[in-house]
Design an enzyme around this catalytic site. Structure first.
Site, short mmCIF file in Angstrom:
data_model
loop_
_atom_site.label_atom_id
_atom_site.label_comp_id
_atom_site.label_asym_id
_atom_site.label_seq_id
_atom_site.Cartn_x
_atom_site.Cartn_y
_atom_site.Cartn_z
N ASP A 146 0.91 -1.17 0.00
CA ASP A 146 0.00 0.00 0.00
C ASP A 146 0.94 1.21 0.00
OD1 ASP A 146 0.82 -0.63 2.67
OD2 ASP A 146 -0.82 0.53 3.53
N HIS A 178 8.93 -0.66 9.53
CA HIS A 178 8.03 -1.82 9.49
C HIS A 178 8.25 -2.69 8.24
CE1 HIS A 178 5.82 0.25 12.66
NE2 HIS A 178 5.72 1.30 11.88
C1 BDR Z 1 2.03 -0.64 8.79
O1 BDR Z 1 0.94 0.22 8.46
C2 BDR Z 1 1.29 1.04 7.39
O2 BDR Z 1 1.00 2.37 7.71
C3 BDR Z 1 2.76 0.91 7.17
O3 BDR Z 1 3.10 1.03 5.81
C4 BDR Z 1 3.07 -0.46 7.71
O4 BDR Z 1 2.88 -1.44 6.72
C5 BDR Z 1 2.52 -0.34 10.19
O5 BDR Z 1 1.51 -0.59 11.13
CA CA Z 2 2.61 -0.79 4.35
#
Ligand code: BDR
Ligand code: CA
Length: 317
Positions: free
Chosen positions: A10, A244
């Protein structure tokens, strides 16, 4: 061993950093990107992935459109908190050129199924957004669960969530899909907030990219500085932004970066804790655990490798 990776993104800021890390990793061959929604709309995820791939010198990697929203929801709109963290355009309000190419005609669901048939064990599928595309692929071809290796960014087992005290963002966008994935029996490694909030990037790190003096270096530095500034508001005291999605990509190519806890996972889909990742009590006594949750991470080794690789990539721009 070289692994073939498909990133399901995303494409926000840390998703873009996952692209950079994957392209910079000699053990990984990025064979495609599939698009999902979350930080941005699915169509903007396609746009961002194409533009970032071009800027990072990988204009040949195909980008496939995915499903635009959870099957339980009629529509999807980007949450205010996502726009705050990633910027309205998903990439920290940094302006980069649109790619001249477009998305492929084959959609994400078919790409996952076809690639798993073609590449078997060599393939690792890395979702870093809601699990809508993967759940739909498993529904279309249940035998996929026996073939596919998944390393996902999402969930939180031993720490609080980031969209609510119990839910992490990616899982909360489509809890039903995540629950279906975990219950399918597919081999899944969950790289959640338990570990990703231990791997932090700071302005000192991004300075090294800016110093490279290249368009790619300036883009990654400006975009990531936006993310770090957002974290100063949403997680004051953390000391940086969470890497992340790059950590999930890194674990896909080198599982030894994390220590894991084997467990049959499920997701709460009813009641006030909808979106919580938790062990499935009904499968507690099954000897085979199909999921493992990363609970420990070699922070120094990951950060060093991440910085070395991505800095080399932007210098080569
Ligand atoms: C996840 O949520 C999205 O905002 C970031 O890209 C990551 O995949 C972190 O909680
Ligand atoms: Ca993400």
């Amino acid at each position: 061993m070289t692994r073939k990776l498909i990133l399901d993104l995303d494409t926000g800021i840390d998703d873009s950093l996952a692209i950079a890390y994957t392209l910079a990793s000699p053990e990984a061959e990025l064979i495609g990107v599939t698009a999902t929604y979350g930080n941005v709309l699915m169509r903007d995820s396609v746009r961002n992935s194409l533009a970032v791939l071009d800027l990072l010198g990988a204009p040949g990697i195909p980008v496939h459109p995915g499903l635009p929203c959870a099957s339980s929801a009629g529509d999807f709109s980007v949450q205010e908190i996502s726009a705050f963290i990633h910027g309205r355009n998903g990439i920290g309000e940094v302006d980069i050129a649109d790619s001249r190419r477009g998305a492929e005609t084959t959609g994400a669901v078919d790409v996952i199924i076809e690639a798993s048939r073609r590449y078997g064990d060599e393939l690792v599928y890395v979702p870093t957004g809601p699990l809508t595309n993967l759940a739909a692929a498993l529904k279309k071809d249940p035998s996929l669960a026996e073939r596919l290796t998944v390393v996902l960014m999402g969930g939180a087992l031993t720490v609080s969530g980031n969209t609510s005290p119990w839910a992490e963002a990616n899982i909360s966008q489509d809890p039903d899909a995540a629950d279906a994935v975990f219950r399918s029996g597919v081999d899944a490694t969950m790289v959640g907030l338990d570990v990703t909030l231990q791997t932090l990037l700071t302005y000192e790190h991004t300075h090294r990219w800016r110093e490279a003096g290249t368009p790619a270096g300036a883009f990654l530095a400006d975009m990531t500085d936006y993310y770090i500034r957002a974290y100063e508001t949403t997680a004051p005291g953390l000391g940086g932004c969470g890497l992340h999605d790059p950590l999930a990509a890194a674990v896909a190519v080198d599982p030894s970066l994390v220590s894991t806890f084997p467990v049959n996972l499920r997701v709460d889909v009813e009641g006030p804790t909808r979106g919580r990742t938790i062990g499935d009590v009904e499968r507690l006594n099954e000897p085979r655990k199909t999921s493992r949750v990363a609970l420990g991470v070699d922070v120094d080794r990951f950060l060093e490798t991440f910085m070395d690789r991505v800095t080399r990539l932007v210098r080569a721009d």
